[in-house]
Write an enzyme that holds these catalytic residues in place. Structure first.
Site, PDB file in Angstrom:
ATOM      1  N   ILE A  13      -2.172   2.636  -9.364  1.00  0.00           N
ATOM      2  CA  ILE A  13      -1.522   3.920  -9.669  1.00  0.00           C
ATOM      3  C   ILE A  13      -0.011   3.829  -9.421  1.00  0.00           C
ATOM      4  O   ILE A  13       0.783   4.402 -10.178  1.00  0.00           O
ATOM      5  CB  ILE A  13      -2.157   5.041  -8.809  1.00  0.00           C
ATOM      6  CG1 ILE A  13      -3.638   5.216  -9.185  1.00  0.00           C
ATOM      7  CG2 ILE A  13      -1.407   6.354  -8.985  1.00  0.00           C
ATOM      8  CD1 ILE A  13      -4.447   6.053  -8.195  1.00  0.00           C
ATOM      9  N   ASP A  53       6.769  -3.585   3.421  1.00  0.00           N
ATOM     10  CA  ASP A  53       5.430  -3.490   4.008  1.00  0.00           C
ATOM     11  C   ASP A  53       5.454  -2.242   4.881  1.00  0.00           C
ATOM     12  O   ASP A  53       6.197  -2.189   5.873  1.00  0.00           O
ATOM     13  CB  ASP A  53       5.142  -4.748   4.841  1.00  0.00           C
ATOM     14  CG  ASP A  53       3.738  -4.739   5.441  1.00  0.00           C
ATOM     15  OD1 ASP A  53       3.172  -3.633   5.645  1.00  0.00           O
ATOM     16  OD2 ASP A  53       3.209  -5.819   5.713  1.00  0.00           O
ATOM     17  N   ASN A  80       2.814   5.780  -1.951  1.00  0.00           N
ATOM     18  CA  ASN A  80       1.600   5.440  -2.709  1.00  0.00           C
ATOM     19  C   ASN A  80       0.766   4.359  -2.033  1.00  0.00           C
ATOM     20  O   ASN A  80      -0.452   4.328  -2.212  1.00  0.00           O
ATOM     21  CB  ASN A  80       2.007   4.980  -4.121  1.00  0.00           C
ATOM     22  CG  ASN A  80       0.859   4.329  -4.856  1.00  0.00           C
ATOM     23  OD1 ASN A  80      -0.038   4.994  -5.356  1.00  0.00           O
ATOM     24  ND2 ASN A  80       0.856   2.990  -4.887  1.00  0.00           N
ATOM     25  N   SER A 129      -5.398  12.115  -0.794  1.00  0.00           N
ATOM     26  CA  SER A 129      -6.726  12.080  -1.403  1.00  0.00           C
ATOM     27  C   SER A 129      -7.471  13.358  -1.057  1.00  0.00           C
ATOM     28  O   SER A 129      -7.328  13.882   0.057  1.00  0.00           O
ATOM     29  CB  SER A 129      -7.515  10.880  -0.890  1.00  0.00           C
ATOM     30  OG  SER A 129      -8.857  10.949  -1.338  1.00  0.00           O
ATOM     31  N   LYS A 156      -6.269  10.127   5.393  1.00  0.00           N
ATOM     32  CA  LYS A 156      -5.680  10.922   4.300  1.00  0.00           C
ATOM     33  C   LYS A 156      -5.483  12.377   4.736  1.00  0.00           C
ATOM     34  O   LYS A 156      -4.548  13.032   4.270  1.00  0.00           O
ATOM     35  CB  LYS A 156      -6.541  10.820   3.047  1.00  0.00           C
ATOM     36  CG  LYS A 156      -6.493   9.444   2.384  1.00  0.00           C
ATOM     37  CD  LYS A 156      -5.078   9.102   1.900  1.00  0.00           C
ATOM     38  CE  LYS A 156      -5.054   7.849   1.025  1.00  0.00           C
ATOM     39  NZ  LYS A 156      -3.712   7.538   0.514  1.00  0.00           N
ATOM     40  N   THR A 185      -9.163   1.137 -10.089  1.00  0.00           N
ATOM     41  CA  THR A 185      -8.150   0.195  -9.597  1.00  0.00           C
ATOM     42  C   THR A 185      -8.862  -0.823  -8.707  1.00  0.00           C
ATOM     43  O   THR A 185     -10.072  -0.726  -8.487  1.00  0.00           O
ATOM     44  CB  THR A 185      -7.079   0.929  -8.753  1.00  0.00           C
ATOM     45  OG1 THR A 185      -7.736   1.517  -7.615  1.00  0.00           O
ATOM     46  CG2 THR A 185      -6.364   2.006  -9.545  1.00  0.00           C
TER      47      THR A 185
HETATM   48  N1  LIG Z   1      -8.152   4.791  -6.947  1.00  0.00           N
HETATM   49  C1  LIG Z   1      -8.580   6.009  -6.617  1.00  0.00           C
HETATM   50  O1  LIG Z   1      -9.611   6.513  -7.117  1.00  0.00           O
HETATM   51  C2  LIG Z   1      -7.787   6.845  -5.627  1.00  0.00           C
HETATM   52  C3  LIG Z   1      -8.232   8.146  -5.343  1.00  0.00           C
HETATM   53  C4  LIG Z   1      -7.525   8.923  -4.435  1.00  0.00           C
HETATM   54  C5  LIG Z   1      -6.375   8.407  -3.859  1.00  0.00           C
HETATM   55  N2  LIG Z   1      -5.961   7.131  -4.145  1.00  0.00           N
HETATM   56  C6  LIG Z   1      -4.734   6.633  -3.500  1.00  0.00           C
HETATM   57  O2  LIG Z   1      -3.852   6.137  -4.468  1.00  0.00           O
HETATM   58  C7  LIG Z   1      -2.977   5.160  -3.877  1.00  0.00           C
HETATM   59  C8  LIG Z   1      -2.919   3.924  -4.759  1.00  0.00           C
HETATM   60  O3  LIG Z   1      -4.215   3.325  -4.770  1.00  0.00           O
HETATM   61  P1  LIG Z   1      -4.787   2.484  -5.990  1.00  0.00           P
HETATM   62  O4  LIG Z   1      -6.080   3.096  -6.369  1.00  0.00           O
HETATM   63  O5  LIG Z   1      -3.731   2.274  -7.014  1.00  0.00           O
HETATM   64  O6  LIG Z   1      -5.155   1.121  -5.221  1.00  0.00           O
HETATM   65  P2  LIG Z   1      -4.666  -0.392  -5.391  1.00  0.00           P
HETATM   66  O7  LIG Z   1      -4.668  -0.813  -6.809  1.00  0.00           O
HETATM   67  O8  LIG Z   1      -5.467  -1.153  -4.389  1.00  0.00           O
HETATM   68  O9  LIG Z   1      -3.140  -0.341  -4.923  1.00  0.00           O
HETATM   69  C9  LIG Z   1      -2.772  -0.160  -3.588  1.00  0.00           C
HETATM   70  C10 LIG Z   1      -1.322  -0.583  -3.436  1.00  0.00           C
HETATM   71  O10 LIG Z   1      -0.944  -0.382  -2.057  1.00  0.00           O
HETATM   72  C11 LIG Z   1      -0.333  -1.600  -1.627  1.00  0.00           C
HETATM   73  N3  LIG Z   1      -0.387  -1.760  -0.174  1.00  0.00           N
HETATM   74  C12 LIG Z   1      -1.485  -1.864   0.646  1.00  0.00           C
HETATM   75  N4  LIG Z   1      -1.076  -2.048   1.909  1.00  0.00           N
HETATM   76  C13 LIG Z   1       0.279  -2.061   1.903  1.00  0.00           C
HETATM   77  C14 LIG Z   1       1.276  -2.223   2.889  1.00  0.00           C
HETATM   78  N5  LIG Z   1       0.963  -2.430   4.185  1.00  0.00           N
HETATM   79  N6  LIG Z   1       2.577  -2.151   2.531  1.00  0.00           N
HETATM   80  C15 LIG Z   1       2.922  -1.948   1.236  1.00  0.00           C
HETATM   81  N7  LIG Z   1       2.027  -1.838   0.239  1.00  0.00           N
HETATM   82  C16 LIG Z   1       0.722  -1.880   0.580  1.00  0.00           C
HETATM   83  C17 LIG Z   1      -1.066  -2.699  -2.358  1.00  0.00           C
HETATM   84  O11 LIG Z   1      -0.328  -3.908  -2.305  1.00  0.00           O
HETATM   85  P3  LIG Z   1      -1.050  -5.378  -2.350  1.00  0.00           P
HETATM   86  O12 LIG Z   1      -1.180  -5.729  -3.810  1.00  0.00           O
HETATM   87  O13 LIG Z   1      -0.089  -6.245  -1.618  1.00  0.00           O
HETATM   88  O14 LIG Z   1      -2.381  -5.267  -1.673  1.00  0.00           O
HETATM   89  C18 LIG Z   1      -1.104  -2.071  -3.749  1.00  0.00           C
HETATM   90  O15 LIG Z   1       0.131  -2.243  -4.395  1.00  0.00           O
HETATM   91  C19 LIG Z   1      -3.540   4.898  -2.471  1.00  0.00           C
HETATM   92  O16 LIG Z   1      -2.791   5.637  -1.508  1.00  0.00           O
HETATM   93  C20 LIG Z   1      -4.949   5.459  -2.563  1.00  0.00           C
HETATM   94  O17 LIG Z   1      -5.477   5.849  -1.309  1.00  0.00           O
HETATM   95  C21 LIG Z   1      -6.641   6.354  -5.013  1.00  0.00           C
END
Ligand SMILES: NC(=O)c1ccc[n+]([C@@H]2O[C@H](COP(=O)([O-])OP(=O)(O)OC[C@H]3O[C@@H](n4cnc5c(N)ncnc54)[C@H](OP(=O)(O)O)[C@@H]3O)[C@@H](O)[C@H]2O)c1
Length: 228
Positions: A13, A53, A80, A129, A156, A185
């Protein structure tokens, strides 16, 4: 040009939000903890990269110092970066999940505040979330009612609460949290669920592009305000 920082923007996202805001003319900084992944994502979008980070104070302060030197201000900050931390529920996992999903917001916000105060329309968006909504997890008609993700949900709730508290303590800056919608994702890959990141990023973009008189201290999804 609007100066925007997105944490965890190398994929998912965050990456799609970076893409859409770049297309709207923002100067986007891709925050990523891994240099290689971050540089590749920034190059793909014509954006800039900062190593960031959210669990590392030195990394966070250095990223904001880089943006401060280059731009002199920050207009939009998108929290994010996040992890699911599914599976084991124990102290070390709880520390890791809260460090990333909640404490990371404090680190990045505190480092960004001096630059946000220099913007004419500063906006902070937290990708939280509905799993952290007390209303949703107590409502048997909502999918969150059945979600066994204690650490993620609690972290969250903290992310949403931090958004409200910052909205109160910083009335000159808009702070809003959101539920992006279940999205396919890497975070959800094990469950095989969700819509495209492009679609979910639209809610992030809407809150990142509010007018100066837009709302603050809200939790929203694509339909508008969500209950706490
Ligand atoms: N997917 C869903 O259905 C959903 C629903 C509700 C909320 N969300 C929220 O949306 C946001 C994005 O999630 P996503 O679904 O896009 O997941 P994702 O594809 O796993 O992306 C997560 C991102 O966060 C980064 N990250 C993790 N730990 C980090 C750190 N210590 N420092 C900096 N970056 C870090 C990851 O980097 P790396 O590549 O290095 O791991 C990646 O770029 C999150 O906050 C998640 O909780 C997602």
């Amino acid at each position: 040009m609007t100066v925007t920082l997105i944490t965890g923007a190398n994929k998912g996202i965050g990456f799609e939000t970076a893409k859409q805001l770049t297309e709207l003319g923002h100067q986007v900084y891709i925050g990523a903890r891994d240099v290689d992944r971050g540089e590749k994502a920034a190059a793909a979008l014509g954006a800039r990269f900062v190593q960031l980070d959210v669990t590392d104070d030195v990394s966070v302060n250095s990223a904001l110092a880089t943006i401060g030197s280059a731009e002199g201000r920050l207009d939009v900050l998108v929290h994010n970066a996040g992890i699911l931390g599914a599976g084991v529920v124990d102290g070390p996992t709880a520390l890791r999940v809260f460090d990333t999903n909640a404490v990371g917001i404090v680190r990045v916000t505190e480092a960004a505040l001096p630059l946000l105060r220099k913007s004419s329309n500063p906006t902070v968006v937290t990708v939280s979330s509905s799993a952290g909504s007390f209303w949703a997890v107590n409502n048997p008609e909502r999918p969150e009612f059945h979600l066994p993700l204690a650490l993620y949900s609690a972290s969250k709730s903290a992310a949403t609460m931090l958004t409200i508290q910052y909205a109160k303590s910083e009335p000159g800056i808009k702070f809003n949290a959101l539920e992006p919608g279940t999205t396919a994702t890497d975070m959800t890959a094990a469950f095989g669920v969700g819509r495209s990141p492009e679609e979910s990023a639209r809610t992030v973009v809407r809150l990142a592009t509010l007018d100066a008189d837009g709302p603050t201290g809200t939790l929203q999804d694509e339909s508008g305000e969500l209950r706490w």
